[in-house]
Scaffold this motif. Structure first.
Motif, mmCIF file in Angstrom:
data_model
loop_
_atom_site.group_PDB
_atom_site.id
_atom_site.type_symbol
_atom_site.label_atom_id
_atom_site.label_comp_id
_atom_site.label_asym_id
_atom_site.label_seq_id
_atom_site.Cartn_x
_atom_site.Cartn_y
_atom_site.Cartn_z
ATOM 1 N N HIS A 2 0.824 -1.205 0.000
ATOM 2 C CA HIS A 2 0.000 0.000 0.000
ATOM 3 C C HIS A 2 0.858 1.254 0.000
ATOM 4 O O HIS A 2 0.357 2.367 -0.116
ATOM 5 N N GLU A 9 -0.435 9.624 -3.029
ATOM 6 C CA GLU A 9 -1.205 10.655 -2.311
ATOM 7 C C GLU A 9 -0.294 11.752 -1.771
ATOM 8 O O GLU A 9 -0.660 12.926 -1.773
ATOM 9 N N ILE A 13 -0.808 15.625 -2.800
ATOM 10 C CA ILE A 13 -1.030 16.720 -1.837
ATOM 11 C C ILE A 13 0.051 17.782 -2.001
ATOM 12 O O ILE A 13 -0.234 18.975 -2.085
ATOM 13 N N TYR A 17 0.859 22.701 -3.638
ATOM 14 C CA TYR A 17 1.554 23.824 -2.992
ATOM 15 C C TYR A 17 2.601 24.481 -3.894
ATOM 16 O O TYR A 17 3.328 25.339 -3.456
ATOM 17 N N LEU A 105 -0.199 9.953 9.831
ATOM 18 C CA LEU A 105 0.222 9.721 8.445
ATOM 19 C C LEU A 105 -0.082 11.032 7.716
ATOM 20 O O LEU A 105 -1.160 11.226 7.163
ATOM 21 N N THR A 106 0.873 11.958 7.782
ATOM 22 C CA THR A 106 0.621 13.306 7.280
ATOM 23 C C THR A 106 1.786 13.832 6.447
ATOM 24 O O THR A 106 2.936 13.435 6.638
ATOM 25 N N VAL A 107 1.436 14.717 5.516
ATOM 26 C CA VAL A 107 2.462 15.508 4.836
ATOM 27 C C VAL A 107 2.636 16.741 5.703
ATOM 28 O O VAL A 107 1.674 17.478 5.915
ATOM 29 N N SER A 108 3.842 16.941 6.254
ATOM 30 C CA SER A 108 3.967 18.033 7.222
ATOM 31 C C SER A 108 4.623 19.287 6.655
ATOM 32 O O SER A 108 4.181 20.393 6.952
ATOM 33 N N GLU A 109 5.654 19.136 5.826
ATOM 34 C CA GLU A 109 6.354 20.334 5.331
ATOM 35 C C GLU A 109 6.910 20.098 3.930
ATOM 36 O O GLU A 109 7.223 18.962 3.560
ATOM 37 N N THR B 5 4.599 25.003 5.625
ATOM 38 C CA THR B 5 3.949 24.037 6.518
ATOM 39 C C THR B 5 2.685 23.529 5.851
ATOM 40 O O THR B 5 1.874 24.312 5.358
ATOM 41 N N VAL B 6 2.507 22.210 5.815
ATOM 42 C CA VAL B 6 1.362 21.609 5.132
ATOM 43 C C VAL B 6 0.403 20.966 6.153
ATOM 44 O O VAL B 6 -0.759 21.348 6.255
ATOM 45 N N GLU B 7 0.898 19.986 6.905
ATOM 46 C CA GLU B 7 0.117 19.285 7.938
ATOM 47 C C GLU B 7 -1.234 18.795 7.423
ATOM 48 O O GLU B 7 -2.284 19.183 7.923
ATOM 49 N N ARG B 8 -1.195 17.974 6.407
ATOM 50 C CA ARG B 8 -2.440 17.380 5.893
ATOM 51 C C ARG B 8 -2.344 15.866 5.894
ATOM 52 O O ARG B 8 -1.284 15.289 5.650
ATOM 53 N N LYS B 9 -3.471 15.222 6.150
ATOM 54 C CA LYS B 9 -3.507 13.758 6.187
ATOM 55 C C LYS B 9 -3.266 13.190 4.792
ATOM 56 O O LYS B 9 -3.890 13.627 3.822
ATOM 57 N N VAL B 10 -2.393 12.210 4.724
ATOM 58 C CA VAL B 10 -2.064 11.613 3.431
ATOM 59 C C VAL B 10 -3.301 10.975 2.798
ATOM 60 O O VAL B 10 -3.511 11.059 1.591
ATOM 61 N N LEU B 11 -4.144 10.362 3.610
ATOM 62 C CA LEU B 11 -5.303 9.649 3.063
ATOM 63 C C LEU B 11 -6.587 10.491 3.112
ATOM 64 O O LEU B 11 -7.687 9.960 3.130
ATOM 65 N N GLU B 12 -6.431 11.806 3.129
ATOM 66 C CA GLU B 12 -7.607 12.684 3.279
ATOM 67 C C GLU B 12 -8.616 12.492 2.142
ATOM 68 O O GLU B 12 -9.820 12.550 2.368
ATOM 69 N N LYS B 13 -8.115 12.249 0.913
ATOM 70 C CA LYS B 13 -9.019 12.074 -0.222
ATOM 71 C C LYS B 13 -9.877 10.817 -0.015
ATOM 72 O O LYS B 13 -11.081 10.823 -0.239
ATOM 73 N N HIS B 93 -5.386 -3.733 -1.461
ATOM 74 C CA HIS B 93 -6.427 -3.329 -0.508
ATOM 75 C C HIS B 93 -7.548 -2.643 -1.266
ATOM 76 O O HIS B 93 -7.348 -2.160 -2.383
ATOM 77 N N CYS B 124 -2.121 -4.305 4.557
ATOM 78 C CA CYS B 124 -2.456 -3.071 3.832
ATOM 79 C C CYS B 124 -3.872 -2.530 4.062
ATOM 80 O O CYS B 124 -4.056 -1.312 4.156
ATOM 81 N N ALA B 126 -5.665 -2.333 6.587
ATOM 82 C CA ALA B 126 -5.945 -1.857 7.952
ATOM 83 C C ALA B 126 -6.166 -0.350 8.013
ATOM 84 O O ALA B 126 -6.995 0.128 8.785
ATOM 85 N N PHE B 128 -7.209 1.819 5.611
ATOM 86 C CA PHE B 128 -8.098 2.456 4.637
ATOM 87 C C PHE B 128 -9.556 2.374 5.080
ATOM 88 O O PHE B 128 -10.155 1.300 5.100
#
Lengths: 123, 216
Positions: A2, A9, A13, A17, A105-109, B5-13, B93, B124, B126, B128
Motif C-alpha cells: 500500500h 497521495e 497533496i 503547494y 500519516l501526514t504531509v507536514s512540510e 507548513t502543510v500538515e495534511r492527512k495523506v489519506l484525506e481524499k 487493498h 495493507c 488496515a 483504509f
C-alpha cells in the motif's frame, strides 16, 4: 504494497503547494509516519523515488519523521512511549489506555531551494 | 531556502469519500462491516453462511474485493443476494473510491446490511476507511495463535474478531485461548466469536450479533 498508494497521495497533496515551474526547486517533502500505520519506510521511499523519476521533481527527497506509539493511562495517568504493540500501561498494567500518538500519516512540510538570482556571471 | 507548513492527512481524499459513503449508508439505515483477513481463512465461506442464516430475515448486499477474478461474486450470486465484484488488478487493498463505484451496482438503497469483503491481506487494508460502520477481522485456526501479535494494526482497528475453522482444532497446533489473550492484549474491547463454516458452529451467535447491530 500500500506504500505505492500512499506515495501517490503524498505527491498529489504536495503538488497543490507549487506550480509546475516550481517543481525543480522542491528540495524535500517531509512526512510524519506513526508506528501504527504499517508503513514500511524503505518501500515508501522506493515508491516515491520511482514516481518522481524523470520528472521535474526528481531531485526532491522524502524525509520521514517516525512517530512512536505513546499511550496515556486512564487509571494512573502515566503517559509513556510503548516500544512494542501491547496496549497496556507500562507503569500499572491497566488496559484502560488511549493512544496519544502513533496513528499519524501526514504531509507536514515542503522545503524549496531558493529561486536562482539574476546575478551576472563574471567572465 | 523556503519552508511551507502543510500538515495534511495523506489519506484525506480517501477519508472524504469514506465519510460520504458512511452518510449515505446511515441515511438508508444500513449496517455495514468491512470483513478482513489473510487469504484463505474463510471470509467468503463466512459470508455464504451468514447469508444462508439471515437472508430470509433481512436484506443483505455484498461487495467482494479480490486481486483477480469474480469467483467470489459468482459464489454469492448463487445465493440470490445483490453482489458487486471489485477486481483490484494487483492492488493489495480496497479503498473508498472503489467501494463508492461498486455501491452503485448493488442497489444499496434497498439493503439493511452491507458486507464488504476486503482483499485477503492482514497488513495493507488496515489503514483504509471504506465508510463502514465497523471492521471485522477473521482469523482461522490454521494460521496460528500468534497472528494478533504479528499484525497488531489490523486487530487494533477492528471491533470484532472471528476465530474460524474451529472444527480443525484437533489437527492444528493452535490454542484459541492464546489467540484470545494475544488479541485482547492488542485490543481489549474486541468482541470475539468462534465459528466453523463447515459444521456451522457459532454462526448463529455471529448472526444474532449482526441482527442486533442492524436493529440499533
Amino acid at each position: 504494497m500500500h506504500e505505492l498508494s500512499i506515495a501517490q497521495e503524498i505527491i498529489s497533496i504536495a503538488e497543490q503547494y507549487f506550480s509546475s515551474d516550481e517543481k525543480e526547486r522542491v528540495k524535500s517533502i517531509k512526512v510524519k509516519i506513526g508506528k501504527l500505520q504499517n508503513v514500511l519506510p524503505d518501500s515508501l521511499e522506493f515508491c516515491f523515488n520511482a514516481l518522481i523519476q524523470n520528472s521535474k521533481m526528481e531531485k526532491a527527497k522524502m524525509v520521514i519523521e517516525h512517530i512512536p506509539i505513546k499511550l496515556e493511562c486512564k487509571s494512573c495517568g502515566d503517559v509513556s512511549e510503548q516500544e512494542g504493540f501491547l496496549f497496556v500501561c507500562i507503569k500499572c498494567g491497566s488496559s484502560k489506555i488511549t493512544v496519544v500518538s502513533g496513528n499519524e500519516l501526514t504531509v507536514s512540510e515542503i522545503e524549496f531551494e531558493d529561486s536562482p538570482t539574476n546575478q551576472e556571471v563574471l567572465p | 531556502m523556503t519552508l511551507i507548513t502543510v500538515e495534511r492527512k495523506v489519506l484525506e481524499k480517501n477519508d472524504v469519500i469514506a465519510n460520504d459513503i458512511r452518510l449515505k449508508l446511515k441515511a438508508h439505515k444500513i449496517f455495514s462491516f468491512n470483513l478482513l483477513s489473510s487469504p484463505g481463512s474463510g471470509k467468503t465461506s463466512l459470508v455464504e453462511r451468514t447469508i444462508a442464516h439471515l437472508k430470509d430475515k433481512i436484506r443483505i448486499g455484498v461487495i467482494e474485493g479480490d486481486v483477480q477474478t469474480d469467483l467470489d461474486a459468482q459464489r454469492i450470486d448463487l445465493l440470490g443476494v445483490p453482489v458487486a465484484q471489485i477486481v483490484t488488478n494487483g492492488g493489495c487493498h480496497l479503498d473508498a473510491g472503489l467501494v463508492r463505484d461498486a455501491l452503485s451496482k448493488v442497489d444499496y438503497a434497498n439493503l439493511e446490511i452491507l458486507i464488504i469483503e476486503n482483499v485477503g491481506n492482514l497488513v495493507c487494508p488496515a489503514g483504509f476507511d471504506l465508510g463502514e460502520d465497523t471492521k471485522v477481522v477473521l482469523l482461522s485456526t490454521t494460521e496460528g495463535d500468534d497472528k494478533p501479535l504479528k499484525y497488531p494494526a489490523m486487530f487494533r482497528n477492528a471491533s470484532v474478531l472471528i476465530i474460524n475453522k474451529i472444527d480443525l482444532l484437533p489437527y492444528v497446533n493452535c490454542s484459541v485461548k492464546k489467540i484470545k489473550e494475544n488479541a485482547l492484549a492488542i485490543n481489549p474491547d474486541l468482541k470475539i466469536f468462534e465459528t466453523s463454516c463447515t459444521s456451522d458452529a457459532g454462526i448463529s451467535g455471529w448472526c444474532d450479533w449482526i441482527l442486533a447491530q442492524a436493529n440499533q
